[in-house]
Write an enzyme that holds these catalytic residues in place. Structure first.
Site, PDB file in Angstrom:
ATOM      1  N   SER A 134       0.840  -1.202   0.000  1.00 45.95           N
ATOM      2  CA  SER A 134       0.000   0.000   0.000  1.00 45.95           C
ATOM      3  C   SER A 134       0.873   1.249   0.000  1.00 45.95           C
ATOM      4  O   SER A 134       1.977   1.252   0.573  1.00 45.95           O
ATOM      5  CB  SER A 134      -0.859  -0.029   1.261  1.00 45.95           C
ATOM      6  OG  SER A 134      -1.488   1.199   1.470  1.00 45.95           O
ATOM      7  N   TYR A 159      -2.430  -1.192  10.821  1.00 45.50           N
ATOM      8  CA  TYR A 159      -2.622  -1.740   9.477  1.00 45.50           C
ATOM      9  C   TYR A 159      -1.418  -1.386   8.591  1.00 45.50           C
ATOM     10  O   TYR A 159      -0.846  -2.261   7.927  1.00 45.50           O
ATOM     11  CB  TYR A 159      -3.919  -1.197   8.848  1.00 45.50           C
ATOM     12  CG  TYR A 159      -3.959  -1.447   7.359  1.00 45.50           C
ATOM     13  CD1 TYR A 159      -4.209  -2.721   6.861  1.00 45.50           C
ATOM     14  CD2 TYR A 159      -3.692  -0.420   6.447  1.00 45.50           C
ATOM     15  CE1 TYR A 159      -4.197  -2.963   5.493  1.00 45.50           C
ATOM     16  CE2 TYR A 159      -3.681  -0.653   5.083  1.00 45.50           C
ATOM     17  CZ  TYR A 159      -3.933  -1.930   4.613  1.00 45.50           C
ATOM     18  OH  TYR A 159      -3.907  -2.173   3.255  1.00 45.50           O
ATOM     19  N   LYS A 163       1.748  -3.800   6.625  1.00 46.25           N
ATOM     20  CA  LYS A 163       2.210  -3.789   5.229  1.00 46.25           C
ATOM     21  C   LYS A 163       3.710  -3.504   5.166  1.00 46.25           C
ATOM     22  O   LYS A 163       4.457  -4.157   4.430  1.00 46.25           O
ATOM     23  CB  LYS A 163       1.439  -2.720   4.434  1.00 46.25           C
ATOM     24  CG  LYS A 163      -0.041  -3.043   4.257  1.00 46.25           C
ATOM     25  CD  LYS A 163      -0.246  -4.301   3.434  1.00 46.25           C
ATOM     26  CE  LYS A 163      -1.685  -4.737   3.357  1.00 46.25           C
ATOM     27  NZ  LYS A 163      -1.881  -6.054   2.785  1.00 46.25           N
TER      28      LYS A 163
HETATM   29  P1  NAD Z   1     -11.091  -7.152   0.967  1.00 44.00           P
HETATM   30  O1  NAD Z   1     -11.323  -7.111   2.436  1.00 44.00           O
HETATM   31  O2  NAD Z   1     -12.233  -6.912   0.072  1.00 44.00           O
HETATM   32  O3  NAD Z   1     -10.404  -8.543   0.572  1.00 44.00           O
HETATM   33  C1  NAD Z   1      -9.546  -9.228   1.431  1.00 44.00           C
HETATM   34  C2  NAD Z   1     -10.016 -10.676   1.490  1.00 44.00           C
HETATM   35  O4  NAD Z   1      -9.146 -11.414   2.362  1.00 44.00           O
HETATM   36  C3  NAD Z   1     -11.435 -10.817   2.047  1.00 44.00           C
HETATM   37  O5  NAD Z   1     -12.195 -11.605   1.155  1.00 44.00           O
HETATM   38  C4  NAD Z   1     -11.261 -11.516   3.392  1.00 44.00           C
HETATM   39  O6  NAD Z   1     -12.339 -12.339   3.704  1.00 44.00           O
HETATM   40  C5  NAD Z   1      -9.954 -12.264   3.169  1.00 44.00           C
HETATM   41  N1  NAD Z   1      -9.177 -12.553   4.382  1.00 44.00           N
HETATM   42  C6  NAD Z   1      -8.827 -11.698   5.363  1.00 44.00           C
HETATM   43  N2  NAD Z   1      -8.090 -12.330   6.295  1.00 44.00           N
HETATM   44  C7  NAD Z   1      -7.956 -13.622   5.872  1.00 44.00           C
HETATM   45  C8  NAD Z   1      -7.314 -14.768   6.412  1.00 44.00           C
HETATM   46  N3  NAD Z   1      -6.659 -14.734   7.570  1.00 44.00           N
HETATM   47  N4  NAD Z   1      -7.384 -15.924   5.711  1.00 44.00           N
HETATM   48  C9  NAD Z   1      -8.073 -15.992   4.538  1.00 44.00           C
HETATM   49  N5  NAD Z   1      -8.706 -14.948   4.004  1.00 44.00           N
HETATM   50  C10 NAD Z   1      -8.645 -13.768   4.658  1.00 44.00           C
HETATM   51  O7  NAD Z   1      -9.905  -6.111   0.668  1.00 44.00           O
HETATM   52  P2  NAD Z   1      -9.356  -5.595  -0.739  1.00 44.00           P
HETATM   53  O8  NAD Z   1      -9.696  -4.149  -0.843  1.00 44.00           O
HETATM   54  O9  NAD Z   1      -9.703  -6.519  -1.817  1.00 44.00           O
HETATM   55  O10 NAD Z   1      -7.803  -5.662  -0.436  1.00 44.00           O
HETATM   56  C11 NAD Z   1      -6.999  -6.754  -0.849  1.00 44.00           C
HETATM   57  C12 NAD Z   1      -5.584  -6.529  -0.335  1.00 44.00           C
HETATM   58  O11 NAD Z   1      -5.092  -5.289  -0.845  1.00 44.00           O
HETATM   59  C13 NAD Z   1      -5.477  -6.430   1.189  1.00 44.00           C
HETATM   60  O12 NAD Z   1      -4.291  -7.073   1.594  1.00 44.00           O
HETATM   61  C14 NAD Z   1      -5.395  -4.947   1.426  1.00 44.00           C
HETATM   62  O13 NAD Z   1      -4.717  -4.641   2.623  1.00 44.00           O
HETATM   63  C15 NAD Z   1      -4.613  -4.487   0.216  1.00 44.00           C
HETATM   64  N6  NAD Z   1      -4.841  -3.078  -0.119  1.00 44.00           N
HETATM   65  C16 NAD Z   1      -6.114  -2.622  -0.256  1.00 44.00           C
HETATM   66  C17 NAD Z   1      -6.343  -1.282  -0.539  1.00 44.00           C
HETATM   67  C18 NAD Z   1      -7.738  -0.740  -0.630  1.00 44.00           C
HETATM   68  O14 NAD Z   1      -7.922   0.461  -0.439  1.00 44.00           O
HETATM   69  N7  NAD Z   1      -8.744  -1.544  -0.960  1.00 44.00           N
HETATM   70  C19 NAD Z   1      -5.246  -0.414  -0.696  1.00 44.00           C
HETATM   71  C20 NAD Z   1      -3.957  -0.924  -0.562  1.00 44.00           C
HETATM   72  C21 NAD Z   1      -3.759  -2.261  -0.271  1.00 44.00           C
HETATM   73  C1  WQD Z   2      -9.326   9.591   0.710  1.00 47.44           C
HETATM   74  C2  WQD Z   2      -9.547  11.081   0.922  1.00 47.44           C
HETATM   75  C3  WQD Z   2      -9.906  11.649   3.232  1.00 47.44           C
HETATM   76  C4  WQD Z   2     -13.750   9.564   3.642  1.00 47.44           C
HETATM   77  C5  WQD Z   2      -6.792   4.601   2.849  1.00 47.44           C
HETATM   78  C6  WQD Z   2      -5.753   3.877   3.651  1.00 47.44           C
HETATM   79  C7  WQD Z   2      -4.684   3.366   2.735  1.00 47.44           C
HETATM   80  C8  WQD Z   2      -5.272   2.550   1.585  1.00 47.44           C
HETATM   81  C9  WQD Z   2      -6.373   3.267   0.893  1.00 47.44           C
HETATM   82  C10 WQD Z   2      -5.288   0.270   2.212  1.00 47.44           C
HETATM   83  C11 WQD Z   2      -8.831  11.627   2.156  1.00 47.44           C
HETATM   84  C12 WQD Z   2     -11.150  11.952   2.414  1.00 47.44           C
HETATM   85  C13 WQD Z   2     -12.566  10.075   3.154  1.00 47.44           C
HETATM   86  C14 WQD Z   2     -14.790  10.459   3.998  1.00 47.44           C
HETATM   87  C15 WQD Z   2     -13.412  12.301   3.286  1.00 47.44           C
HETATM   88  N1  WQD Z   2      -5.867   1.344   2.064  1.00 47.44           N
HETATM   89  N2  WQD Z   2     -12.399  11.430   2.977  1.00 47.44           N
HETATM   90  N3  WQD Z   2     -14.586  11.794   3.784  1.00 47.44           N
HETATM   91  O1  WQD Z   2      -7.021   7.627   3.619  1.00 47.44           O
HETATM   92  O2  WQD Z   2      -6.100   7.987   1.273  1.00 47.44           O
HETATM   93  O3  WQD Z   2      -6.192   5.717   2.210  1.00 47.44           O
HETATM   94  O4  WQD Z   2      -7.334   3.723   1.858  1.00 47.44           O
HETATM   95  O5  WQD Z   2      -4.106   0.038   2.087  1.00 47.44           O
HETATM   96  O6  WQD Z   2      -3.834   2.600   3.533  1.00 47.44           O
HETATM   97  O7  WQD Z   2      -5.209   4.767   4.613  1.00 47.44           O
HETATM   98  O8  WQD Z   2      -8.285   6.796   1.575  1.00 47.44           O
HETATM   99  O9  WQD Z   2     -10.628   6.815   0.854  1.00 47.44           O
HETATM  100  O10 WQD Z   2     -10.112   6.902   3.334  1.00 47.44           O
HETATM  101  O11 WQD Z   2      -9.625   8.891   1.910  1.00 47.44           O
HETATM  102  O12 WQD Z   2     -13.274  13.530   3.141  1.00 47.44           O
HETATM  103  O13 WQD Z   2     -15.873  10.058   4.472  1.00 47.44           O
HETATM  104  O14 WQD Z   2     -10.953  11.298   1.189  1.00 47.44           O
HETATM  105  O15 WQD Z   2      -9.717  12.631   4.223  1.00 47.44           O
HETATM  106  O16 WQD Z   2      -8.408  12.930   1.845  1.00 47.44           O
HETATM  107  P1  WQD Z   2      -6.860   7.152   2.242  1.00 47.44           P
HETATM  108  P2  WQD Z   2      -9.740   7.278   1.941  1.00 47.44           P
END
Ligand code: NAD
Ligand code: WQD
Length: 351
Positions: A134, A159, A163
């Protein structure tokens, strides 16, 4: 290639499965369904089987194991049944606020789970892994746009630390055993949904992230959007982020798979579009493209937020041959298409 997709029932996993099959790969999913619904996987199969471009001769069924990646025996059984060329590792907990409340659960699930997975992988001779990292690992970045040379920073929540630590764990393992090939993909802000509207983001409870909050306001589930701060040093004072369409993000994994077979060692890539949009840019685009209202009001800044975060995605373009194709209009259109056709997310009963 035959790919183990952990967390394959989730938001990014489901979209990635479609891209994998489109490119001729096959997959097995391991997911404990802690944040997902098996209906999503049925819809993935439906989309793959409808598609004319997959080249798969018969109806595709994706083997699914309702297994936790911390369950060593369960994982062993999966590896005994299948021979994998690589693992795309999505499984993990991802709610930033929840991780502050429940740090042990986050370290146990994300770090404990990955350590068990990697141990079982090496035992079975599968040493290719693509890991979902991330942009959060950069902390408050020292340069914008962020390149991969930008030093990692202080994370503001457990969290983010999971990562950052897991990146280090995987790099150390690769260093000790050069047979490992490790790709760390640092996602920026994934939004959007499959253009069919059949799969999308399905958060539990009150959404933390901007786009699902906007769509839930637009569909009438929430009264108004709170915009967290309008006094940042950005063009309109609201936070700027690098939003990326989930289908582009999914495709980056396919490109990473192709690269993993060509290249040894470690690859670290930013996966974003390289464009920064403010909160109000996103709200306005959503209203204009979709013709629906999104009431909002300005609220105080949210703890831990930074002003601006967007990347330079050149390294992924040069080394993986990947670049984003979807723009902001596609992102807001597809997010709304998913929400309006699935106002309550996936059904609780199988379809
Ligand atoms: P998501 O929660 O939709 O998908 C994650 C999946 O992993 C879920 O289906 C959940 O049931 C499963 N899971 C969690 N813990 C588990 C375990 N111990 N064993 C088996 N399954 C498990 O999330 P997503 O948005 O699809 O994210 C996927 C990956 O990408 C995650 O690792 C997340 O941290 C990373 N990521 C997401 C974002 C985002 O904003 N969506 C941003 C950066 C990184
Ligand atoms: C985006 C912008 C908020 C909600 C997070 C995690 C990051 C990654 C992606 C997993 C910011 C603003 C948000 C709301 C708002 N996830 N906002 N009102 O914080 O950039 O990243 O998700 O890895 O680790 O930290 O994403 O979508 O929460 O926010 O004004 O109700 O929207 O302040 O500027 P963020 P976000």
């Amino acid at each position: 290639m035959h790919i183990l997709v952990t967390g394959g029932a989730g938001f990014i996993g489901t979209h990635t499965l479609i891209e994998l099959y489109k490119s001729g790969h096959t997959a097995v999913v391991v997911d404990n369904l802690s944040n997902s619904n098996p209906v999503a996987l049925h819809r993935v199969e439906e989309l793959i089987n409808q598609s004319q471009v997959t080249g798969h001769r018969s109806q595709v069924t994706i083997p699914f194991y309702h297994t936790d990646i911390r369950d060593r025996e369960g994982l062993e059984q999966v590896f005994e049944k299948h021979r994998f060329d690589a693992c795309i590792h999505f499984a993990g907990l991802k709610a930033v606020g929840e991780s502050v409340e429940k740090p042990w659960e986050y370290y146990d699930n994300n770090i404990g789970g990955t350590l068990t997975l990697v141990d079982v992988m090496r035992k079975h001779g599968c040493k290719n892994i693509i890991f979902s990292s991330s942009a959060t690992v950069y902390g408050d970045p020292v340069e914008i746009p962020i390149t991969e040379n930008c030093p990692k920073g202080q994370c503001t929540n457990p969290y983010g630390w999971t990562k950052s630590m897991l990146e280090q764990v995987l790099m150390d393992i690769q260093k000790s055993d050069p047979e490992w090939r490790v790709v760390l993909l640092r996602y920026f802000n994934p939004v959007g949904a499959h253009p069919s509207g059949r799969i999308g983001e399905n958060p539990n409870g009150i959404p933390n992230n901007l786009m699902p909050y906007i769509t839930q306001v637009a569909v009438g589930k929430r009264k108004e959007l709170g915009v967290f701060g309008n006094d940042y040093d950005t063009p309109d004072g609201t936070g700027v982020r690098d939003y990326i369409h989930v289908c582009d993000l999914a495709n980056a994994h396919v490109c990473a798979l192709q690269a993993i077979t060509r290249k040894c060692g470690i690859g670290i890539y930013n996966i974003g579009t390289g464009h920064g949009y403010s909160v109000l840019d996103m709200v306005k685009a959503f209203i204009n493209v979709n013709g629906v209202d999104v009431p909002y009001s300005i609220k105080p800044r949210r703890a831990g937020d930074i002003a601006t975060c967007y990347c330079n995605p050149t390294k992924a373009k040069v080394e993986l041959g990947w670049q984003s194709k979807y723009g902001i209009e596609d992102m807001v259109r597809d997010s709304w298409n998913w929400q309006k056709t699935n106002p309550n997310g996936y059904p609780l009963q199988a379809e």
